[in-house]
Design a protein around this motif. Structure first.
Motif, PDB file in Angstrom:
ATOM      1  N   ASN A 185       3.275  15.691 -12.673  1.00  0.00           N
ATOM      2  CA  ASN A 185       2.334  16.403 -13.533  1.00  0.00           C
ATOM      3  C   ASN A 185       2.101  17.834 -13.043  1.00  0.00           C
ATOM      4  OD1 ASN A 185       0.312  17.035 -15.405  1.00  0.00           O
ATOM      5  ND2 ASN A 185      -1.278  16.022 -14.241  1.00  0.00           N
ATOM      6  N   TYR A 186       1.955  18.004 -11.745  1.00  0.00           N
ATOM      7  CA  TYR A 186       1.633  19.320 -11.187  1.00  0.00           C
ATOM      8  C   TYR A 186       2.870  20.195 -10.965  1.00  0.00           C
ATOM      9  CZ  TYR A 186      -3.400  19.012 -10.388  1.00  0.00           C
ATOM     10  OH  TYR A 186      -4.765  18.965 -10.577  1.00  0.00           O
ATOM     11  N   PHE A 187       3.987  19.579 -10.598  1.00  0.00           N
ATOM     12  CA  PHE A 187       5.132  20.372 -10.145  1.00  0.00           C
ATOM     13  C   PHE A 187       6.380  20.226 -11.017  1.00  0.00           C
ATOM     14  CE2 PHE A 187       3.122  18.930  -5.952  1.00  0.00           C
ATOM     15  CZ  PHE A 187       2.200  19.952  -5.970  1.00  0.00           C
ATOM     16  N   GLY A 188       6.386  19.270 -11.929  1.00  0.00           N
ATOM     17  CA  GLY A 188       7.564  19.058 -12.754  1.00  0.00           C
ATOM     18  C   GLY A 188       8.374  17.860 -12.294  1.00  0.00           C
ATOM     19  N   PRO A 189       9.303  17.383 -13.133  1.00  0.00           N
ATOM     20  CA  PRO A 189      10.078  16.169 -12.822  1.00  0.00           C
ATOM     21  C   PRO A 189      11.129  16.411 -11.747  1.00  0.00           C
ATOM     22  CG  PRO A 189      10.844  17.148 -14.869  1.00  0.00           C
ATOM     23  CD  PRO A 189       9.639  17.931 -14.467  1.00  0.00           C
ATOM     24  N   LEU A 190      11.402  15.353 -10.999  1.00  0.00           N
ATOM     25  CA  LEU A 190      12.461  15.395  -9.998  1.00  0.00           C
ATOM     26  C   LEU A 190      13.834  15.209 -10.648  1.00  0.00           C
ATOM     27  CD1 LEU A 190      10.984  13.161  -7.145  1.00  0.00           C
ATOM     28  CD2 LEU A 190      11.432  15.619  -7.001  1.00  0.00           C
ATOM     29  N   PRO A 191      14.876  15.709 -10.007  1.00  0.00           N
ATOM     30  CA  PRO A 191      16.228  15.453 -10.520  1.00  0.00           C
ATOM     31  C   PRO A 191      16.782  14.103 -10.068  1.00  0.00           C
ATOM     32  CG  PRO A 191      16.349  16.934  -8.645  1.00  0.00           C
ATOM     33  CD  PRO A 191      14.882  16.693  -8.906  1.00  0.00           C
ATOM     34  N   PHE A 192      16.058  13.396  -9.199  1.00  0.00           N
ATOM     35  CA  PHE A 192      16.527  12.114  -8.659  1.00  0.00           C
ATOM     36  C   PHE A 192      16.010  10.969  -9.521  1.00  0.00           C
ATOM     37  CE2 PHE A 192      15.177  14.902  -5.026  1.00  0.00           C
ATOM     38  CZ  PHE A 192      16.414  15.519  -4.872  1.00  0.00           C
ATOM     39  N   GLY A 240       3.805  10.237  -9.853  1.00  0.00           N
ATOM     40  CA  GLY A 240       3.226  10.597 -11.144  1.00  0.00           C
ATOM     41  C   GLY A 240       2.376  11.856 -11.071  1.00  0.00           C
ATOM     42  N   LEU A 241       1.575  11.951 -10.022  1.00  0.00           N
ATOM     43  CA  LEU A 241       0.706  13.118  -9.842  1.00  0.00           C
ATOM     44  C   LEU A 241       1.519  14.385  -9.630  1.00  0.00           C
ATOM     45  CD1 LEU A 241      -2.253  14.151  -9.404  1.00  0.00           C
ATOM     46  CD2 LEU A 241      -1.884  13.700  -6.961  1.00  0.00           C
ATOM     47  N   GLN A 292       0.812  -1.214   0.000  1.00  0.00           N
ATOM     48  CA  GLN A 292       0.000   0.000   0.000  1.00  0.00           C
ATOM     49  C   GLN A 292       0.849   1.270   0.000  1.00  0.00           C
ATOM     50  OE1 GLN A 292      -3.405   0.127   2.594  1.00  0.00           O
ATOM     51  NE2 GLN A 292      -3.403   2.368   2.675  1.00  0.00           N
ATOM     52  N   PRO A 293       1.808   1.465   0.934  1.00  0.00           N
ATOM     53  CA  PRO A 293       2.657   2.657   0.856  1.00  0.00           C
ATOM     54  C   PRO A 293       3.426   2.754  -0.460  1.00  0.00           C
ATOM     55  CG  PRO A 293       2.853   1.655   3.012  1.00  0.00           C
ATOM     56  CD  PRO A 293       2.082   0.692   2.161  1.00  0.00           C
ATOM     57  N   LEU A 294       3.844   1.598  -0.997  1.00  0.00           N
ATOM     58  CA  LEU A 294       4.543   1.613  -2.275  1.00  0.00           C
ATOM     59  C   LEU A 294       3.627   2.119  -3.386  1.00  0.00           C
ATOM     60  CD1 LEU A 294       6.991   0.973  -4.042  1.00  0.00           C
ATOM     61  CD2 LEU A 294       6.125  -1.382  -4.232  1.00  0.00           C
ATOM     62  N   ALA A 295       2.382   1.631  -3.406  1.00  0.00           N
ATOM     63  CA  ALA A 295       1.432   2.077  -4.420  1.00  0.00           C
ATOM     64  C   ALA A 295       1.113   3.561  -4.246  1.00  0.00           C
ATOM     65  CB  ALA A 295       0.157   1.238  -4.342  1.00  0.00           C
ATOM     66  N   GLU A 296       0.986   4.004  -2.981  1.00  0.00           N
ATOM     67  CA  GLU A 296       0.724   5.420  -2.731  1.00  0.00           C
ATOM     68  C   GLU A 296       1.869   6.290  -3.239  1.00  0.00           C
ATOM     69  OE1 GLU A 296      -2.013   4.967   1.330  1.00  0.00           O
ATOM     70  OE2 GLU A 296       0.118   5.484   1.462  1.00  0.00           O
ATOM     71  N   ALA A 297       3.091   5.856  -2.974  1.00  0.00           N
ATOM     72  CA  ALA A 297       4.259   6.621  -3.423  1.00  0.00           C
ATOM     73  C   ALA A 297       4.331   6.679  -4.938  1.00  0.00           C
ATOM     74  CB  ALA A 297       5.534   6.018  -2.846  1.00  0.00           C
ATOM     75  N   GLN A 298       4.078   5.552  -5.590  1.00  0.00           N
ATOM     76  CA  GLN A 298       4.131   5.525  -7.057  1.00  0.00           C
ATOM     77  C   GLN A 298       3.075   6.439  -7.659  1.00  0.00           C
ATOM     78  OE1 GLN A 298       3.761   1.246  -7.477  1.00  0.00           O
ATOM     79  NE2 GLN A 298       5.927   1.027  -8.008  1.00  0.00           N
TER      80      GLN A 298
END
Length: 371
Positions: free
Chosen positions: A49-56, A45-46, A35-41
């Motif tokens: 979409n809203y804030f831009g891609p991470l550098p990590f 993605g969300l 469940q936490p893994l699915a929440e993080a995934q």
């Protein structure tokens, strides 16, 4: 970031409450890792979409043995071990914190710190509200999008809880919103006003500030696109850097809507003075009637009254209708300045059935008194 739970009327949680009759649940945290893994995934993605891609390139999630906090470093998120228990176990352990909203948002909140705190830092304690508040706001986006048919209810319950936290009086009689602005950060905590004032303010009010900006930018035509453009601009400009409150304000000013430009003379000083650097809390009242015109269309007459503010306070107040079919529509925003009223009479072309009701701040668009 420490996302600590609040313990009303006690210093620590009761670990034995409800255990006399046994615990009917699963204490094996491995089985709950999905469940936490699915929440993080989903959150990654969300938020991308809203804030831009991470550098990590990757994000690791790990349990840590304290129930009372989560923490985030670049590429690594610590989650409280109790987030991996099922709801029955947490209930028997007395961990139904914050009406269980804490457990709904601890993973998306900590994942959001990859953007707010890791990718974009904060310059000083005066800017820390952005890191904590933006992470809490991000969790609201998660609730709004992750739970299917339950999402609208969870989203609105979240903002209702945030507002109650900001306005709740502590044992000394102080409301967090009255003690000081979010830019005072953890310096608001002292023996006179009681502990935990800062956390009861900068998390929820910081989230509200960004939420209000989102709702001001929202349109029925382009939806959240203007807000997304704003946040992408902010993260791309300050990626790997420490941003200030004024840096964020300058980015918002580049993406203002026509209404936002008009009400503030092309600046966002009015809003930041009220909610970021100030402690204002308006009260609103809506008077409305519905009639029919000669064409059979509904005519909506209304008056929005703003009170408990100073003469300079101004706000774009959204007006909503709940239609006869149960749908909710945003009619637009009314500009109200000081302790005054604004009224209008609008023919609703094409609407033949009388709406159920008119509403202000349906989505908690403006932080205001519930009275």
């Amino acid at each position: 970031d420490f996302m600590r739970a609040a313990y009303p009327n006690e210093d620590s949680p009761s670990w034995t409450q409800g255990l006399e009759g046994g615990v009917n649940g699963n204490l094996n945290t491995v089985s709950m890792m999905k469940q936490p893994l699915a929440e993080a995934q989903f959150a990654i993605g969300l938020y991308t979409n809203y804030f831009g891609p991470l550098p990590f390139k990757r994000l690791n999630l790990a349990q840590q043995t304290a129930c009372t906090y989560g923490q985030s470093w670049p590429g690594l998120v610590w989650l409280p071990i109790c987030d991996f228990y099922d709801v029955t176990v947490r209930h028997h352990l007395g961990l139904d914190w914050q009406d269980n909203i804490y457990w709904d948002i601890v993973t998306p909140h900590e994942v959001a710190h990859q953007w707010w705190g890791q990718m974009v830092g904060f310059r000083s304690y005066r800017d820390q509200w952005m890191s904590e508040g933006f992470a809490d706001f991000s969790a609201s986006l998660f609730l709004q999008n992750a739970y299917g048919d339950k999402s609208p209810k969870k989203f609105m319950e979240f903002w209702d809880y945030q507002r109650k936290t900001i306005l709740a009086r502590n044992q000394f009689g102080f409301r967090p919103i009255d003690v000081g602005p979010v830019t005072m950060g953890y310096r608001l905590d002292n023996s006179k006003v009681g502990g935990n004032i800062a956390q009861s303010l900068i998390y929820p009010k910081g989230a509200y500030i960004l939420h209000m900006i989102r709702m001001m930018m929202y349109s029925n035509q382009t939806r959240d696109q203007n807000f997304k453009d704003t946040m992408h601009d902010f993260t791309s400009t300050y990626s790997g850097r420490a941003a200030t409150t004024e840096d964020f304000k300058a980015v918002v000013e580049k993406h203002m809507t026509v209404d936002m430009q008009r009400i503030g003379g092309g600046k966002m000083d009015w809003f930041f003075d009220e909610y970021v650097y100030g402690t204002a809390l308006p009260t609103y009242k809506l008077d409305s009637t519905f009639d029919k015109n000669a064409d059979g269309d509904v005519v909506f007459s209304f008056k929005v009254t703003q009170s408990n503010v100073d003469d300079k306070f101004r706000m774009l107040v959204p007006v909503y209708l709940e239609l006869a079919n149960g749908g909710v529509v945003n009619l637009g925003r009314v500009t109200v300045i000081g302790n005054s009223s604004a009224d209008a009479k609008l023919p609703l072309k094409g609407i033949k059935d009388i709406p159920h009701r008119a509403m202000l701040n349906y989505y908690d668009d403006v932080l205001a008194s519930p009275n």
